[in-house]
Design a protein around this motif. Structure first.
Motif, mmCIF file in Angstrom:
data_model
loop_
_atom_site.group_PDB
_atom_site.id
_atom_site.type_symbol
_atom_site.label_atom_id
_atom_site.label_comp_id
_atom_site.label_asym_id
_atom_site.label_seq_id
_atom_site.Cartn_x
_atom_site.Cartn_y
_atom_site.Cartn_z
ATOM 1 N N GLY A 3 -2.181 -2.760 -1.532
ATOM 2 C CA GLY A 3 -0.969 -2.532 0.119
ATOM 3 C C GLY A 3 -0.609 -3.610 -0.076
ATOM 4 N N ASP A 4 -0.106 -4.060 1.524
ATOM 5 C CA ASP A 4 1.002 -5.669 1.516
ATOM 6 C C ASP A 4 -0.189 -5.857 3.070
ATOM 7 N N ALA A 5 -0.582 -6.413 3.051
ATOM 8 C CA ALA A 5 -1.520 -7.559 4.156
ATOM 9 C C ALA A 5 -0.470 -8.193 4.754
ATOM 10 N N ALA A 6 0.273 -8.789 4.530
ATOM 11 C CA ALA A 6 1.438 -9.273 5.298
ATOM 12 C C ALA A 6 1.740 -8.101 6.224
ATOM 13 N N ARG A 7 1.821 -7.066 6.335
ATOM 14 C CA ARG A 7 2.291 -5.977 7.492
ATOM 15 C C ARG A 7 1.193 -4.700 7.043
ATOM 16 N N GLY A 8 0.006 -6.206 7.222
ATOM 17 C CA GLY A 8 -1.785 -4.835 7.405
ATOM 18 C C GLY A 8 -1.690 -3.784 6.926
ATOM 19 N N GLN A 51 -2.785 13.138 11.676
ATOM 20 C CA GLN A 51 -3.582 12.239 11.307
ATOM 21 C C GLN A 51 -4.188 11.038 11.606
ATOM 22 N N PRO A 52 -4.844 10.394 12.351
ATOM 23 C CA PRO A 52 -4.721 8.943 12.647
ATOM 24 C C PRO A 52 -5.008 8.495 12.231
ATOM 25 N N VAL A 53 -5.335 8.142 10.661
ATOM 26 C CA VAL A 53 -4.874 6.685 9.817
ATOM 27 C C VAL A 53 -3.814 7.374 9.248
ATOM 28 N N MET A 54 -4.013 8.490 8.514
ATOM 29 C CA MET A 54 -2.417 8.937 7.634
ATOM 30 C C MET A 54 -1.231 8.659 8.024
ATOM 31 N N THR A 55 -0.867 8.984 9.612
ATOM 32 C CA THR A 55 0.055 9.293 10.258
ATOM 33 C C THR A 55 0.699 7.441 10.886
ATOM 34 N N THR A 56 -0.930 6.692 10.582
ATOM 35 C CA THR A 56 -0.190 5.288 11.542
ATOM 36 C C THR A 56 0.241 4.338 9.740
ATOM 37 N N TYR A 57 -0.604 4.238 8.790
ATOM 38 C CA TYR A 57 0.462 3.927 7.189
ATOM 39 C C TYR A 57 2.072 5.056 6.826
ATOM 40 N N ALA A 58 1.475 6.293 7.293
ATOM 41 C CA ALA A 58 2.584 6.743 6.454
ATOM 42 C C ALA A 58 3.639 5.874 7.320
ATOM 43 N N LYS A 59 4.278 5.822 8.077
ATOM 44 C CA LYS A 59 4.872 5.418 9.305
ATOM 45 C C LYS A 59 5.076 4.214 8.885
ATOM 46 N N MET A 60 4.009 3.061 8.598
ATOM 47 C CA MET A 60 4.432 2.293 7.960
ATOM 48 C C MET A 60 5.180 1.414 6.187
ATOM 49 N N LEU A 61 5.043 2.964 5.871
ATOM 50 C CA LEU A 61 5.695 2.970 4.256
ATOM 51 C C LEU A 61 7.869 2.977 4.541
#
Length: 220
Positions: free
Chosen positions: A47-52, A96-106
């Motif tokens: 992952g990337d801790a700096a970006r959560g 999808q709450p979890v995947m939508t959140t993280y996909a937007k961070m990538l």
């Protein structure tokens, strides 16, 4: 040409060349970053801790082999398909709450890198569990449900559910619970990124969806 005219012409020529150079630079295609599976693997594992951004393996398992039946196995999935799903999670078509959140961070490059790395991993096989419905699942997968207008799953996903690159995903060995959940999501309009699957799922009963999901888990 007199002495007064020459400086003017020279200035005009310089200005014209500058404009042309600027236009050429603007029209030059941007360099496309090369897909880097190694970077994708590092991001997947750490992952990337700096970006959560958490490690993907926390939900999808080491090398994409999820041990949580609600979360899909991603190992060996086609690169283009995984990349498309990561994009779709950022749209209204697949929320999808979890995947939508993280996909937007990538970033786009990170999506491609992760998808490329996962495609290189080897999936651990699954197994059908319900002996009472495996024959029904086989019939649906191989021959569809003619009276309901449900096409055979094999017609798109292949005889052994290996899929067709860039068109239809690999399904073989996938967790029963996950496959059923996706069919149900298509049926109820929660997942909207495949009109074809929405139509087919709406024609199937929960029992039929469970049977074919279980059968698919045992394919390899």
């Amino acid at each position: 040409m007199n002495r007064l005219t020459f400086p003017f012409v020279r200035s005009l020529l310089v200005a014209t060349l500058a404009v042309c150079a600027s236009a050429s630079a603007a029209e030059a295609p941007k360099a496309v970053a090369k897909v880097d599976p190694a970077k994708g693997g590092t991001l997947y594992d750490s992952g990337d801790a700096a970006r959560g951004l958490p490690a993907c393996l926390s939900c999808h398992g080491a090398a994409g082999n999820s041990t949580i039946v609600a979360n899909p196995k991603l190992a060996g999935q086609f690169e283009a398909y995984t990349h498309k799903q990561l994009i779709d999670f950022t749209t209204p078509n697949r929320q999808q709450p979890v995947m939508t959140t993280y996909a937007k961070m990538l970033t786009e490059d990170e999506k491609k890198n992760i998808a490329a790395w996962l495609a290189m991993q080897k999936q651990k096989p699954g197994a059908a569990k319900n002996k009472d419905t495996v024959e029904l699942g086989r019939k649906i997968y191989r021959g569809g449900i003619a009276e309901k207008g449900v096409a055979a799953c094999a017609s798109c996903h292949g005889a052994n559910a290996g899929g067709i690159p860039a068109q239809y995903p690999r399904l073989s060995g996938q967790h029963q619970d996950y496959t059923f959940a996706q069919l149900d999501a298509f049926k109820n309009g929660v997942r909207k990124n495949s009109p074809q699957m929405t139509t087919l799922a709406q024609r199937m009963s929960p029992e039929e969806m469970k049977a074919v999901s279980d059968y698919i888990a045992g394919l390899r």
